[in-house]
Design an enzyme around this catalytic site. Structure first.
Site, PDB file in Angstrom:
ATOM      1  N   ARG A   7       0.555  -1.004  -0.093  1.00  0.00           N
ATOM      2  CA  ARG A   7      -0.037  -0.065  -0.292  1.00  0.00           C
ATOM      3  C   ARG A   7       0.448   1.363   0.105  1.00  0.00           C
ATOM      4  O   ARG A   7       0.672   2.247  -0.624  1.00  0.00           O
ATOM      5  CB  ARG A   7      -0.570   0.201   1.291  1.00  0.00           C
ATOM      6  CG  ARG A   7      -1.900  -1.117   0.829  1.00  0.00           C
ATOM      7  CD  ARG A   7      -3.003  -1.185   2.332  1.00  0.00           C
ATOM      8  NE  ARG A   7      -2.883  -1.957   3.323  1.00  0.00           N
ATOM      9  CZ  ARG A   7      -3.687  -2.649   4.160  1.00  0.00           C
ATOM     10  NH1 ARG A   7      -3.805  -1.574   4.148  1.00  0.00           N
ATOM     11  NH2 ARG A   7      -2.957  -3.930   4.729  1.00  0.00           N
ATOM     12  N   GLU A  27     -18.613   2.450  -1.622  1.00  0.00           N
ATOM     13  CA  GLU A  27     -17.661   2.421  -2.349  1.00  0.00           C
ATOM     14  C   GLU A  27     -18.027   2.442  -3.929  1.00  0.00           C
ATOM     15  O   GLU A  27     -17.698   2.484  -5.284  1.00  0.00           O
ATOM     16  CB  GLU A  27     -17.422   0.636  -2.574  1.00  0.00           C
ATOM     17  CG  GLU A  27     -16.411   0.924  -1.086  1.00  0.00           C
ATOM     18  CD  GLU A  27     -17.369   0.611  -0.326  1.00  0.00           C
ATOM     19  OE1 GLU A  27     -15.972   0.883   1.022  1.00  0.00           O
ATOM     20  OE2 GLU A  27     -18.367   0.841   0.212  1.00  0.00           O
ATOM     21  N   PHE A  29     -14.726  -4.880  -0.623  1.00  0.00           N
ATOM     22  CA  PHE A  29     -15.452  -4.212  -0.415  1.00  0.00           C
ATOM     23  C   PHE A  29     -15.455  -4.038  -2.229  1.00  0.00           C
ATOM     24  O   PHE A  29     -16.957  -3.340  -2.643  1.00  0.00           O
ATOM     25  CB  PHE A  29     -15.083  -2.603   0.205  1.00  0.00           C
ATOM     26  CG  PHE A  29     -15.217  -2.909   2.142  1.00  0.00           C
ATOM     27  CD1 PHE A  29     -15.795  -4.228   2.160  1.00  0.00           C
ATOM     28  CD2 PHE A  29     -14.430  -2.122   2.991  1.00  0.00           C
ATOM     29  CE1 PHE A  29     -16.027  -4.096   3.593  1.00  0.00           C
ATOM     30  CE2 PHE A  29     -14.018  -2.473   3.780  1.00  0.00           C
ATOM     31  CZ  PHE A  29     -15.250  -3.171   4.702  1.00  0.00           C
TER      32      PHE A  29
END
Length: 314
Positions: free
Chosen positions: A8, A56, A81
């Site tokens: 990340r 989302e 998600f």
């Protein structure tokens, strides 16, 4: 440095650097700026960072609209998600309409640790891979994450980037190499067994191969960073001389890299046996990252034992 930051953090560094040279780069977050590694991006390009909140589905729709106006949006949130909550939007806007959106699935596999099964992303490949026109990439380490982001920014079409692992990611690549979307990278050559791996499992597969070589076997490892489209050329080549092929992934044994390889080889003659190693098709108790890998048999020693058992049964 990138290894310490994890996938990340590496993503955030890469996007910040690319945005310096490309004013069309836009970053969107579902209330996960810091978790996405986008703090530096937000500070440097406040007018190109959009926090849509925990929405989302809307985020993917906004990104598709931006792409239609010539922007290159990178959408970020946890992989479960994105792949499930926003599945319909990804299907319609990215798959059907081919919007030039880059979807970044954070914390795939078991990276979310104690957050548990609600936050594990072990079905995302099966879901996204089934959507036409979406390229799927799972980089092996943090440096390959950097290269993936660079390549995706230049790629014309929707891309799903699956980021696995935690901070202090093991390093697979210590030297410079040529990264191309759709082209696998051979890390080790072998004549008895050949392992195809993606994401965090590339490093674990290299270590498993070393353990098997200590037992007198010739074991190859190929980094299958692009899962869709699968590299048919390297599959054909390696399958032609292997006694056993193995796929290893931090994803369910259903519908991931192993499924992609099996689907391709199902139309071929004289292909070797194929062992699929991944997470079991069941929910287990949650735990820290390494514990989750262990109870799913994804540590190097466990991978080596599974491969040896299958090889001895041929």
């Amino acid at each position: 440095m990138l290894s310490k930051l994890g996938s990340r953090g590496a993503f955030g560094v890469a996007l910040h650097e690319i945005a310096n040279d490309n004013n069309n780069i836009i970053a969107l977050s579902a209330d996960l700026c810091n978790t996405s590694g986008l703090d530096r991006f937000r500070e440097a390009f406040a007018d190109r960072f959009i926090n849509v909140g925990i929405a989302e589905q809307n985020m993917v729709g906004i990104a598709a609209g931006l792409a239609n106006e010539g922007k290159v949006p990178f959408v970020t949130t946890f992989s479960n998600f994105l792949s499930m909550r926003a599945c319909e939007q990804i299907r319609h806007f990215l798959g059907y309409m081919k919007s030039n959106v880059k979807v970044v699935g954070l914390g795939s596999g078991f990276a979310m640790g104690m957050f548990g099964n609600t936050h594990y992303g072990v079905e995302d490949l099966a879901i996204i891979r089934a959507i036409p026109n979406v390229t799927v990439i799972s980089p092996a380490d943090s440096s390959e994450t950097f290269k993936t982001v660079q390549a995706a920014a230049l790629y014309d079409g929707p891309v799903y980037i699956r980021l696995t692992g935690t901070m202090n990611n093991p390093i697979v690549y210590k030297d410079e190499y040529d990264f191309k979307i759709g082209k696998a990278v051979k890390l080790k050559n072998g004549s008895d067994i050949n392992i195809f791996a993606a994401g965090t499992m590339v490093y674990n597969s290299v270590k498993a191969a070393e353990l098997l070589e200590n037992r007198g076997l010739s074991v190859g490892v190929t980094n299958m960073h692009t899962i869709k489209p699968i590299d048919a050329d390297v599959l054909d080549e390696i399958s032609s001389y292997s006694k056993l092929i193995v796929s290893v992934e931090e994803h369910s044994v259903v519908g991931g890299l192993g499924g992609a390889i099996a689907e391709y080889n199902s139309n071929k003659k004289n292909v070797p046996p194929h062992l699929i190693i991944g997470t079991e098709d069941k929910f287990k108790y949650a735990g820290e990252y390494k514990y989750m890998l262990e109870i799913n048999g994804l540590l190097p020693e466990q991978i080596a034992d599974k491969i040896l058992s299958r090889y001895n049964s041929i």
